[in-house]
Motif scaffolding. Structure first.
Motif, mmCIF file in Angstrom:
data_model
loop_
_atom_site.group_PDB
_atom_site.id
_atom_site.type_symbol
_atom_site.label_atom_id
_atom_site.label_comp_id
_atom_site.label_asym_id
_atom_site.label_seq_id
_atom_site.Cartn_x
_atom_site.Cartn_y
_atom_site.Cartn_z
ATOM 1 N N GLY A 73 16.255 -67.163 -50.653
ATOM 2 C CA GLY A 73 15.184 -67.921 -50.015
ATOM 3 C C GLY A 73 15.550 -69.324 -49.585
ATOM 4 O O GLY A 73 14.682 -70.094 -49.199
ATOM 5 N N GLU A 74 16.820 -69.665 -49.631
ATOM 6 C CA GLU A 74 17.251 -71.002 -49.210
ATOM 7 C C GLU A 74 16.865 -71.220 -47.754
ATOM 8 O O GLU A 74 17.017 -70.339 -46.900
ATOM 9 C CB GLU A 74 18.769 -71.129 -49.356
ATOM 10 N N GLU A 75 16.322 -72.392 -47.455
ATOM 11 C CA GLU A 75 15.944 -72.727 -46.086
ATOM 12 C C GLU A 75 16.959 -73.688 -45.485
ATOM 13 O O GLU A 75 17.311 -74.689 -46.100
ATOM 14 C CB GLU A 75 14.538 -73.329 -46.050
ATOM 15 N N VAL A 76 17.402 -73.350 -44.289
ATOM 16 C CA VAL A 76 18.411 -74.148 -43.605
ATOM 17 C C VAL A 76 17.792 -74.708 -42.319
ATOM 18 O O VAL A 76 17.419 -73.942 -41.431
ATOM 19 C CB VAL A 76 19.654 -73.296 -43.255
ATOM 20 N N PRO A 77 17.660 -76.044 -42.217
ATOM 21 C CA PRO A 77 17.139 -76.627 -40.982
ATOM 22 C C PRO A 77 18.167 -76.486 -39.857
ATOM 23 O O PRO A 77 19.373 -76.501 -40.095
ATOM 24 C CB PRO A 77 16.898 -78.091 -41.337
ATOM 25 N N ALA A 78 17.650 -76.354 -38.650
ATOM 26 C CA ALA A 78 18.538 -76.145 -37.507
ATOM 27 C C ALA A 78 17.919 -76.736 -36.247
ATOM 28 O O ALA A 78 16.771 -77.178 -36.251
ATOM 29 C CB ALA A 78 18.802 -74.651 -37.318
ATOM 30 N N ASN A 79 18.713 -76.736 -35.192
ATOM 31 C CA ASN A 79 18.269 -77.155 -33.862
ATOM 32 C C ASN A 79 18.600 -76.051 -32.873
ATOM 33 O O ASN A 79 19.581 -75.323 -33.055
ATOM 34 C CB ASN A 79 18.968 -78.449 -33.434
ATOM 35 N N TRP A 80 17.791 -75.944 -31.827
ATOM 36 C CA TRP A 80 18.028 -74.948 -30.797
ATOM 37 C C TRP A 80 17.708 -75.543 -29.432
ATOM 38 O O TRP A 80 16.997 -76.529 -29.321
ATOM 39 C CB TRP A 80 17.189 -73.687 -31.028
ATOM 40 N N ARG A 81 18.284 -74.906 -28.409
ATOM 41 C CA ARG A 81 17.958 -75.266 -27.035
ATOM 42 C C ARG A 81 18.375 -74.099 -26.145
ATOM 43 O O ARG A 81 19.157 -73.234 -26.541
ATOM 44 C CB ARG A 81 18.636 -76.557 -26.594
ATOM 45 N N VAL A 82 17.810 -74.075 -24.954
ATOM 46 C CA VAL A 82 18.161 -73.064 -23.962
ATOM 47 C C VAL A 82 19.011 -73.743 -22.904
ATOM 48 O O VAL A 82 18.671 -74.818 -22.420
ATOM 49 C CB VAL A 82 16.891 -72.439 -23.335
ATOM 50 N N ASN A 83 20.137 -73.127 -22.578
ATOM 51 C CA ASN A 83 21.039 -73.634 -21.558
ATOM 52 C C ASN A 83 21.237 -72.522 -20.535
ATOM 53 O O ASN A 83 22.098 -71.663 -20.707
ATOM 54 C CB ASN A 83 22.366 -74.064 -22.192
ATOM 55 N N GLY A 84 20.394 -72.512 -19.503
ATOM 56 C CA GLY A 84 20.444 -71.422 -18.522
ATOM 57 C C GLY A 84 19.979 -70.137 -19.167
ATOM 58 O O GLY A 84 18.869 -70.052 -19.663
#
Length: 124
Positions: free
Chosen positions: A69-80
């Motif tokens: 159940g460990e939570e890992v923060p992340a970032n996302w984006r769309v590139n095309g």
């Protein structure tokens, strides 16, 4: 009488978006619904549940391979047509292609630099 109908028809035609633009894309479903990810990490199964926020952040909850159940923060984006992600465990941004035409409940495989081939299932 024909002329006003013709003008009205042309205005409607150009003011209405095409049906293709109304279709929700795979990437839009991924971001709106989140995904379940299955991968193998050094021969051990890893399962994650990922939710995406509109501000470009996400949380991956690891439920397999000792993640407990460990939570890992992340970032996302769309590139095309590519979906790009980075997280606390792998801060280098990785981008991969997402196949078109997928909807909630559909699964597909993508190749990632960090985990190799993974299976993503769009949440219902």
């Amino acid at each position: 009488m024909k002329r006003p109908l013709l003008v009205a028809g042309l205005v409607f035609l150009f003011a209405t978006p095409s049906f293709a633009q109304l279709d929700t894309t795979t990437l839009q479903y991924v971001v709106a619904k989140g995904v379940a990810i299955h991968a193998d990490l050094y021969g051990r199964p890893v399962d994650m549940s990922v939710t995406y926020n509109q501000d470009g952040t996400s949380i991956a909850k690891i439920v397999g391979a000792g993640g407990r159940g460990e939570e890992v923060p992340a970032n996302w984006r769309v590139n095309g047509d590519k979906f790009c992600v980075s997280n606390a465990m792998n801060p280098t941004e990785n981008c991969f292609d997402v196949p078109p035409g997928k909807k909630p409940g559909d699964a597909f495989k993508v190749m990632t630099p960090a985990l190799g081939e993974i299976t993503m299932t769009i949440n219902q």
